[in-house]
Design an enzyme around this catalytic site. Sequence first.
Site, PDB file in Angstrom:
ATOM      1  N   ASP A 140       2.861 -81.790  30.771  1.00  6.09           N
ATOM      2  CA  ASP A 140       3.620 -83.041  30.774  1.00  6.09           C
ATOM      3  C   ASP A 140       3.154 -84.018  29.708  1.00  6.09           C
ATOM      4  O   ASP A 140       2.460 -85.005  29.994  1.00  6.09           O
ATOM      5  CB  ASP A 140       3.532 -83.684  32.159  1.00  6.09           C
ATOM      6  CG  ASP A 140       4.107 -82.766  33.222  1.00  6.09           C
ATOM      7  OD1 ASP A 140       4.787 -81.779  32.861  1.00  6.09           O
ATOM      8  OD2 ASP A 140       3.875 -83.025  34.411  1.00  6.09           O
ATOM      9  N   ASP A 156       5.246 -72.750  37.517  1.00  6.81           N
ATOM     10  CA  ASP A 156       4.705 -74.096  37.289  1.00  6.81           C
ATOM     11  C   ASP A 156       3.750 -74.415  38.446  1.00  6.81           C
ATOM     12  O   ASP A 156       3.689 -73.681  39.440  1.00  6.81           O
ATOM     13  CB  ASP A 156       5.910 -75.046  37.264  1.00  6.81           C
ATOM     14  CG  ASP A 156       5.549 -76.464  36.901  1.00  6.81           C
ATOM     15  OD1 ASP A 156       4.482 -76.686  36.314  1.00  6.81           O
ATOM     16  OD2 ASP A 156       6.359 -77.363  37.206  1.00  6.81           O
ATOM     17  N   GLU A 185      -1.915 -74.470  39.197  1.00  9.53           N
ATOM     18  CA  GLU A 185      -3.367 -74.731  38.961  1.00  9.53           C
ATOM     19  C   GLU A 185      -4.211 -74.361  40.170  1.00  9.53           C
ATOM     20  O   GLU A 185      -5.352 -73.963  39.967  1.00  9.53           O
ATOM     21  CB  GLU A 185      -3.555 -76.209  38.595  1.00  9.53           C
ATOM     22  CG  GLU A 185      -2.942 -76.589  37.265  1.00  9.53           C
ATOM     23  CD  GLU A 185      -1.420 -76.668  37.283  1.00  9.53           C
ATOM     24  OE1 GLU A 185      -0.854 -76.953  38.355  1.00  9.53           O
ATOM     25  OE2 GLU A 185      -0.796 -76.420  36.242  1.00  9.53           O
TER      26      GLU A 185
END
Length: 946
Positions: free
Chosen positions: A607, A530, A533
């Site tokens: 999300d 996770d 980015e």
Amino acid sequence: MRLQFGSDRPSGQSLAKLLTSTLLLLTTFDSVVAVKRENFKTCAQSGFCKRNRALADEAVAAGASWDPSYEIDTKSIRLGEGLFRANLEKTVEEGVKVELPIVISFLQNGGARVQVDEKRRQEGKIELRNDSKARKERYNEAAKWALVADPEIDEQADFNEKEGKVEVKWSVWQNDAVIEFKPFGVKFSRGGETHVILNERHLLNVEHWRPKPDGDDKCDSCWEETFGGNTDSKPRGPESIGMDITFPGYTHVYGIPEHASSMKLKETRGGDGQYTEPYRLYNSDVFEYETDSPMTLYGSIPFMQAHKKGFTVGVFWLNAAETWVDVTTRKDKKVTDTQTHWMSESGILDLFVFMGPNSQWLYKYYTELVGTTPIPPMFALGYHQCRWNYVSQDDVKQVDAMMDKFDIPYDVIWLDIEYTDGKAYFTWDPQTFSDPASMVSNLDYHKRKLVAIIDPHIKREQKDYTVVKELVDKSLAVKNKDGKDYDGWCWPGSSHWVDCFNVKAQDWWKAQFKFDKFKGTADNVHIWNDMNEPSVFNGPETTMPKDNIHHGDWEHRDVHNLYGMTFHEATYAAIKERNPKKPTRPFVLTRAFFAGSQRTAAMWTGDNEAKWEHLAQAVPMLLSQGIAGMPFAGADVGGFFGNPSKELLTRWYQAGAFYPFFRAHAHIDAKRREPYLVGEPYVSIIREAIKLRYSLLPALYTSFHRASWEGMPILRPMFLMFPDDEEALTIDDQFFFGDTGIIVKPVVEEGATTTKIWIPDDGIYYDYFDYTIQIGQGWGTINSPIEQIPILMRGGHIFPRKDRPRRSAELMKDDPYTIVIALSRVGAAAGVLYVDDGETFDYQNGQFLHKSFVYQSNKLTSKIVNNDPAKAKPYLKSISHVFVERVIIVGLPEGAVKEKKAKVTVGSKSWEAEIEFYEEHVGRASFAIVKNPKVPIGEEFEIELL
Ligand code: NOJ
């Protein structure tokens, strides 16, 4: 220091609070959910986007008098071996030209690759400002990460140099290209029809290197750029590249995920219902993202398909820097053209053009370049139970037991960041997870898996934390612009980021997953990557400063969109290699991705929110992922933020049962919502949806096999199956489920009891559950009370199922098959089955079963279609005890069943099986069930109705 909070921080908390105990975090917040747009740049706030857009505006304003400054230096042209090589010259001012070497490669697949670099920078003859340690060249390694193979060049391409242009004919498709010299442009055609034009509007723009002028400079944000309190030092000054690509006669373009937007891309320069911002590709942790928006999200795949009746083409803009894409249309007389304008902040121009001819070929050609999704381990296609967080090993045990108690199958339970000791990855919280090994082995005993989260930020201040010590000592972290280990904030507080662009960092990363290092893990533990980015809470736009430095001295600016992929690739390799005695297929979930990510990870849409519009948004997003070659994709079932109503949660499970990746997840502030907690009738309805997923696993697995060899999506948009059906081209709320011929239309409206579904052809369609017949192209209406999912079976298809409910996918391994046959109007159907051991790599050595099923003239024939059946013998032997337990045939013509018996033939032996037959009845098709035909699935057989 100004703190910017990223996507999913418990709302309203200060960073100090964030770092305190988990218990504090469990407090529930009533947050007002809304995207913080001000944290992310608009095109006008992104210097290079603004400059390139301004150029486009100037071109429009100038009309015919627009003076494009790019031309081919005719003396420099070299032709042959499938290549056009020359210098593209940019005239800066009278007599001052910049040399831009250009290579156009003509490919065997009928497409082409266009590469443009900057000579001066290739030669390193530039000066960097601010004592930067960065590389001088334009970034030219995106291909090294994204491509699995060099494209095959058509060395026989025929070049014909004429006045002012070169004409090219190449490939078995006999495509034509015209390269025009002044102004520069390329047209790609087939059979006299032009499909793709480069630089038709003359928006080509290569911002060449130049020294920063003294005094005032008119170049907007060229030498420094400040946003949200962060300043980018831009040591190389302006260096963007931009170009327009026109698809003449094309009205539909798709792809370039990730955006919470429709599958058909909208126009981006205003107009009714259109956007005013370009689609942005800059992997970002967007807090509470909104639907129907071109805003950037967590991943980027710069691959676009353009479709019109009879033809599909594609372009792949291989650039890993921040990128924006404008989409507009030009209506001229009867023809509509789609115009796109691509702008990237840095790097070389590296563009692939795919000349179709249809979407299926595009998948093949595109995935030959960037790779496909490998066949996942079977468990990964089951249902995944996640939340932030299962707070202790007892909690995990309890959820596991409750799922069994309520007879709800699941394969994987997930642990989010709270399992760690203070967010230091590869450690366990000593209080709440004191004995991970027995938790993991308990799951294994139930044939279930654990997925644990591991993020790329490595906690700095942790006593005795060898992971960070090694990262620093070995110098494997991303550096800041001064060459020091970059220090930013994420979950653990102050952190460093592993730099997987470095092979040494990859090797070191792999070592962390060895069972003796990541203690308590075992073969049934897989990984969730996770925040890759990367998300940096105090960084510009919640990510790293662009002037950070990666291995090879490349600036972060150049490689931003690749970072997440390098990280999950290293994780995949780690899991694959951690147990050399028994290598099994890894499962890795990633949030950030780039072209090529599909080779090693599944993705999810991050999300989302527990709202109906987010449920509706998921399908177009997943369709776009498939269109861009990354079909192993899902969305958080239930919605991440907030608390779904029972109805919404139930509808979400019904939709999620068809997501290629099926996982429920919830924010730490959300109420517990494991499916057994919702009460009746919802528990039963959700259970049925999950069981439906499990019964379809053989069909889903078969579709993944197809995806693995020719890149075909799992969720297939209507336009892919019916490319000439105008209505189908924009439909993005229903889809075909793999190869099954099943159309699913998830219900995404509160209180709906009927649903409209588009029937794309004049074939016959049957309701999946009660075999009611739907005929005729057009909008049909299906009853869809809460307990029902609108699903149709298209006549003409056969698919495999396993109908015995079990607690997990692994437990179904030896279960018998049900073969479902939905007959076409002429009483025929065909389908396939692919199966292997579902966990090892033995399938790569031919250990699998690939079967065809053909039904015609009242007879089902099943043949083995393995490319090397002899090689498959050991596997076939291992499944010799797996049988077909029933064959269901829907839509039988009158008189097809006379004796209520079937003749079963395997090799030279024949026997009879009983048939239950139901005649056509008030709109419901006739159907027959051949009961227990006693044929092993691994044998060739015939079943003839008598
Ligand atoms: C962000 C992810 O998107 C979310 O799924 C996860 O629960 C949180 N990070 C915490 O790890």
